[in-house]
Design a protein around this motif. Structure first.
Motif, PDB file in Angstrom:
ATOM      1  N   UNK A 108      35.728 -64.582  58.976  1.00 13.95           N
ATOM      2  CA  UNK A 108      36.357 -65.697  59.658  1.00 13.95           C
ATOM      3  C   UNK A 108      37.576 -65.259  60.473  1.00 13.95           C
ATOM      4  N   UNK A 109      38.327 -64.308  59.944  1.00 10.68           N
ATOM      5  CA  UNK A 109      39.518 -63.843  60.665  1.00 10.68           C
ATOM      6  C   UNK A 109      39.139 -63.194  61.994  1.00 10.68           C
ATOM      7  N   UNK A 110      38.063 -62.402  61.973  1.00  2.26           N
ATOM      8  CA  UNK A 110      37.575 -61.790  63.210  1.00  2.26           C
ATOM      9  C   UNK A 110      37.103 -62.873  64.168  1.00  2.26           C
ATOM     10  N   UNK A 111      36.363 -63.835  63.659  1.00  2.00           N
ATOM     11  CA  UNK A 111      35.847 -64.905  64.512  1.00  2.00           C
ATOM     12  C   UNK A 111      36.987 -65.646  65.214  1.00  2.00           C
ATOM     13  N   UNK A 112      37.996 -65.993  64.463  1.00  2.00           N
ATOM     14  CA  UNK A 112      39.094 -66.770  65.048  1.00  2.00           C
ATOM     15  C   UNK A 112      39.861 -65.959  66.085  1.00  2.00           C
TER      16      UNK A 112
ATOM     17  N   UNK B 220      35.115 -44.854  63.611  1.00  2.00           N
ATOM     18  CA  UNK B 220      35.900 -44.680  62.380  1.00  2.00           C
ATOM     19  C   UNK B 220      37.402 -44.605  62.658  1.00  2.00           C
ATOM     20  N   UNK B 221      38.188 -44.991  61.668  1.00  2.00           N
ATOM     21  CA  UNK B 221      39.641 -44.999  61.815  1.00  2.00           C
ATOM     22  C   UNK B 221      40.198 -43.606  62.118  1.00  2.00           C
ATOM     23  N   UNK B 222      39.559 -42.556  61.589  1.00  2.00           N
ATOM     24  CA  UNK B 222      40.066 -41.203  61.839  1.00  2.00           C
ATOM     25  C   UNK B 222      40.017 -40.820  63.308  1.00  2.00           C
ATOM     26  N   UNK B 223      39.202 -41.545  64.087  1.00  2.00           N
ATOM     27  CA  UNK B 223      39.122 -41.279  65.527  1.00  2.00           C
ATOM     28  C   UNK B 223      39.820 -42.371  66.345  1.00  2.00           C
ATOM     29  N   UNK B 224      40.578 -43.215  65.687  1.00  2.00           N
ATOM     30  CA  UNK B 224      41.332 -44.232  66.402  1.00  2.00           C
ATOM     31  C   UNK B 224      40.685 -45.588  66.492  1.00  2.00           C
ATOM     32  N   UNK B 225      39.501 -45.741  65.890  1.00  2.00           N
ATOM     33  CA  UNK B 225      38.838 -47.037  65.901  1.00  2.00           C
ATOM     34  C   UNK B 225      39.230 -47.877  64.707  1.00  2.00           C
ATOM     35  N   UNK B 226      38.533 -48.975  64.510  1.00  2.00           N
ATOM     36  CA  UNK B 226      38.824 -49.854  63.383  1.00  2.00           C
ATOM     37  C   UNK B 226      37.839 -49.665  62.242  1.00  2.00           C
ATOM     38  N   UNK B 227      36.742 -48.948  62.484  1.00  2.00           N
ATOM     39  CA  UNK B 227      35.802 -48.614  61.424  1.00  2.00           C
ATOM     40  C   UNK B 227      35.196 -49.809  60.721  1.00  2.00           C
ATOM     41  N   UNK B 228      34.939 -50.863  61.448  1.00  2.00           N
ATOM     42  CA  UNK B 228      34.455 -52.096  60.835  1.00  2.00           C
ATOM     43  C   UNK B 228      32.953 -52.103  60.578  1.00  2.00           C
ATOM     44  N   UNK B 229      32.189 -51.290  61.294  1.00  2.00           N
ATOM     45  CA  UNK B 229      30.756 -51.229  61.084  1.00  2.00           C
ATOM     46  C   UNK B 229      29.981 -52.203  61.950  1.00  2.00           C
ATOM     47  N   UNK B 230      28.649 -52.131  61.817  1.00  2.00           N
ATOM     48  CA  UNK B 230      27.771 -52.934  62.671  1.00  2.00           C
ATOM     49  C   UNK B 230      27.853 -54.424  62.361  1.00  2.00           C
ATOM     50  N   UNK B 231      28.039 -54.776  61.107  1.00  2.00           N
ATOM     51  CA  UNK B 231      28.105 -56.197  60.755  1.00  2.00           C
ATOM     52  C   UNK B 231      29.250 -56.882  61.492  1.00  2.00           C
ATOM     53  N   UNK B 232      30.429 -56.287  61.430  1.00  2.00           N
ATOM     54  CA  UNK B 232      31.572 -56.864  62.135  1.00  2.00           C
ATOM     55  C   UNK B 232      31.369 -56.814  63.633  1.00  2.00           C
ATOM     56  N   UNK B 233      30.795 -55.719  64.131  1.00  2.00           N
ATOM     57  CA  UNK B 233      30.526 -55.616  65.570  1.00  2.00           C
ATOM     58  C   UNK B 233      29.593 -56.731  66.021  1.00  2.00           C
ATOM     59  N   UNK B 234      28.610 -57.056  65.192  1.00  2.00           N
ATOM     60  CA  UNK B 234      27.676 -58.126  65.553  1.00  2.00           C
ATOM     61  C   UNK B 234      28.370 -59.487  65.580  1.00  2.00           C
ATOM     62  N   UNK B 235      29.331 -59.682  64.692  1.00  2.00           N
ATOM     63  CA  UNK B 235      30.105 -60.929  64.695  1.00  2.00           C
ATOM     64  C   UNK B 235      30.915 -61.050  65.988  1.00  2.00           C
TER      65      UNK B 235
ATOM     66  N   UNK C   7      19.664 -56.900  58.608  1.00  2.00           N
ATOM     67  CA  UNK C   7      19.573 -55.675  59.409  1.00  2.00           C
ATOM     68  C   UNK C   7      20.926 -54.978  59.476  1.00  2.00           C
ATOM     69  N   UNK C   8      21.987 -55.742  59.655  1.00  2.00           N
ATOM     70  CA  UNK C   8      23.335 -55.177  59.709  1.00  2.00           C
ATOM     71  C   UNK C   8      23.702 -54.484  58.403  1.00  2.00           C
ATOM     72  N   UNK C   9      23.403 -55.138  57.292  1.00  2.00           N
ATOM     73  CA  UNK C   9      23.764 -54.587  55.988  1.00  2.00           C
ATOM     74  C   UNK C   9      23.054 -53.265  55.740  1.00  2.00           C
ATOM     75  N   UNK C  10      21.787 -53.183  56.107  1.00  2.00           N
ATOM     76  CA  UNK C  10      21.042 -51.943  55.919  1.00  2.00           C
ATOM     77  C   UNK C  10      21.570 -50.836  56.826  1.00  2.00           C
ATOM     78  N   UNK C  11      21.873 -51.175  58.072  1.00  2.00           N
ATOM     79  CA  UNK C  11      22.402 -50.180  59.006  1.00  2.00           C
ATOM     80  C   UNK C  11      23.727 -49.625  58.498  1.00  2.00           C
TER      81      UNK C  11
END
Length: 389
Positions: free
Chosen positions: A12-16, A58-73, A307-311
């Motif tokens: 929800x925080x990402x959505x808002x 990933x965070x080690x490269x300066x990203x947020x490392x949230x994964x595909x599920x968050x990216x899909x949101x 699909x997101x969870x499996x990826x």
């Protein structure tokens, strides 16, 4: 806002936050961009500045490392706001190939710059005029010579090349006639478009029914450094699947966003439009199709998250990614038809934005993978039926 079923939404925080950003770019902005056949640069810049397009880094490269599920949101909320994620989604799914198969040196070289918004990796060149969806028949070749690869051939329907710095390229490094398996002998490369265009790479735009920047590419002895090869030579088709599974899942999320947009517009109009002294939404002939579209969309949404969870768990997800894309594309298209029908003649007026979104969501019945190819995948790989192609 339409209700969200099931357990509490952990995103929800990402959505808002994404909705807040999108409110600065109302319907009028995208309507004008569409009319001018322009690229929504200000909108893309805002997403980059907010770090939303580095969700899978990933965070080690300066990203947020949230994964595909968050990216899909994120993609869902962009389309749900009335925008079109086609301008940016390549930045997400191209990460799949690089992240999972790129060398440490390649990740250290590119990912921090991408995460910081100084490099864009929006483009993937796979499809060719003669092979279409039969990727194993591609003819574009990459021949190793003096520590470099020399590329010759042609690609088509390659999107966002003119708004990207880097491109993922699939080319044949071993002639098909020398192979026992058609899927072998292809390799994946990172192409620096800033150095390639005009120096062995020619870009020709393709006009189309939606404001989608896509192109034909012509390779004429384009030289690519050997260190730009991703993974091992000849295994590119398998590497590409990581990107394609992410792509199909993200497209499913975008269709989900479109579907919610259409249903909300139809619901609102049906509640407010008075004909024969009653809101048209009181008529079962109007409300039942809207309800049906909502049911279909909610069902497609469940497959998207599976699909997101499996990826994200690095588990096989080809079947789920394909089925999610099919279900979501179908649901969004049905919602689009319902929305247009609910609005009647006004649905064709550009000021309502329905005809624009109608055109945009129609694309996903055809690309990035056609419905028939998904049927053949399910028939062969899940049902054990004979291969149809």
């Amino acid at each position: 806002m339409l209700p969200r079923l099931g357990a509490a939404d952990e995103h929800q925080e990402i959505r808002e936050a994404v909705r807040s950003l999108c409110r600065a770019f109302p319907d009028e902005y995208f309507r004008q961009i569409d009319e001018q056949r322009a690229y929504p640069q200000a909108f893309v810049d805002a997403l980059m500045a907010g770090g939303w397009l580095s969700a899978m880094i990933p965070e080690e490269y300066g990203g947020t490392g949230l994964g595909l599920t968050a990216a899909s949101v994120i993609m869902e909320e962009i389309n749900r706001s009335g925008a079109n994620s086609a301008a940016v989604h390549g930045q997400m799914y191209n990460m799949g190939t690089l992240l999972r198969n790129g060398s440490r040196a390649q990740k250290e070289r590119y990912l921090p710059e991408i995460a910081a918004g100084r490099l864009r990796i929006q483009s993937m060149a796979v499809t060719e005029p003669t092979s279409g969806t039969d990727t194993t028949q591609i003819r574009t070749s990459a021949v190793k010579k003096d520590g470099r690869y020399v590329v010759n051939g042609q690609k088509v329907w390659t999107s966002r090349v003119r708004h990207s710095d880097l491109m993922v390229l699939l080319a044949r490094t071993t002639p098909l006639r020398e192979l026992a398996r058609k899927s072998d002998g292809m390799s994946v490369f990172i192409v620096d478009l800033r150095q390639a265009v005009g120096k062995g790479l020619t870009v020709r735009p393709i006009a189309n029914m939606v404001n989608h920047e896509t192109n034909e590419l012509f390779f004429d002895n384009l030289e690519i450094p050997q260190e730009n090869l991703i993974g091992e030579e000849g295994k590119g088709f398998r590497y590409l699947l990581d990107g394609l599974n992410a792509e199909r899942t993200l497209i499913a999320a975008e269709c989900i966003g479109d579907g919610y947009w259409f249903i909300e517009r139809a619901r609102r109009y049906a509640s407010e439009r008075i004909v024969f002294d009653r809101p048209i939404g009181q008529n079962q002939g109007v409300q039942f199709p809207i309800a049906e579209a909502y049911i279909e969309l909610e069902a497609a949404n469940l497959m998207r998250f599976q699909a997101c969870a499996l990826f994200d768990a690095e588990q096989p997800c080809g079947a789920q990614a394909n089925m999610a894309k099919y279900l979501a594309a179908k649901a969004s298209w049905e919602a689009a038809n319902v929305c247009l029908q609910t609005h009647g003649g006004f649905g064709f007026a550009t000021e309502y934005d329905i005809e624009r979104k109608f055109r945009e969501t129609r694309l996903y019945q055809v690309a990035p993978i056609s419905t028939n190819l998904i049927f053949s995948y399910v028939a062969e790989h899940l049902l054990g039926l004979p291969r149809s192609f």
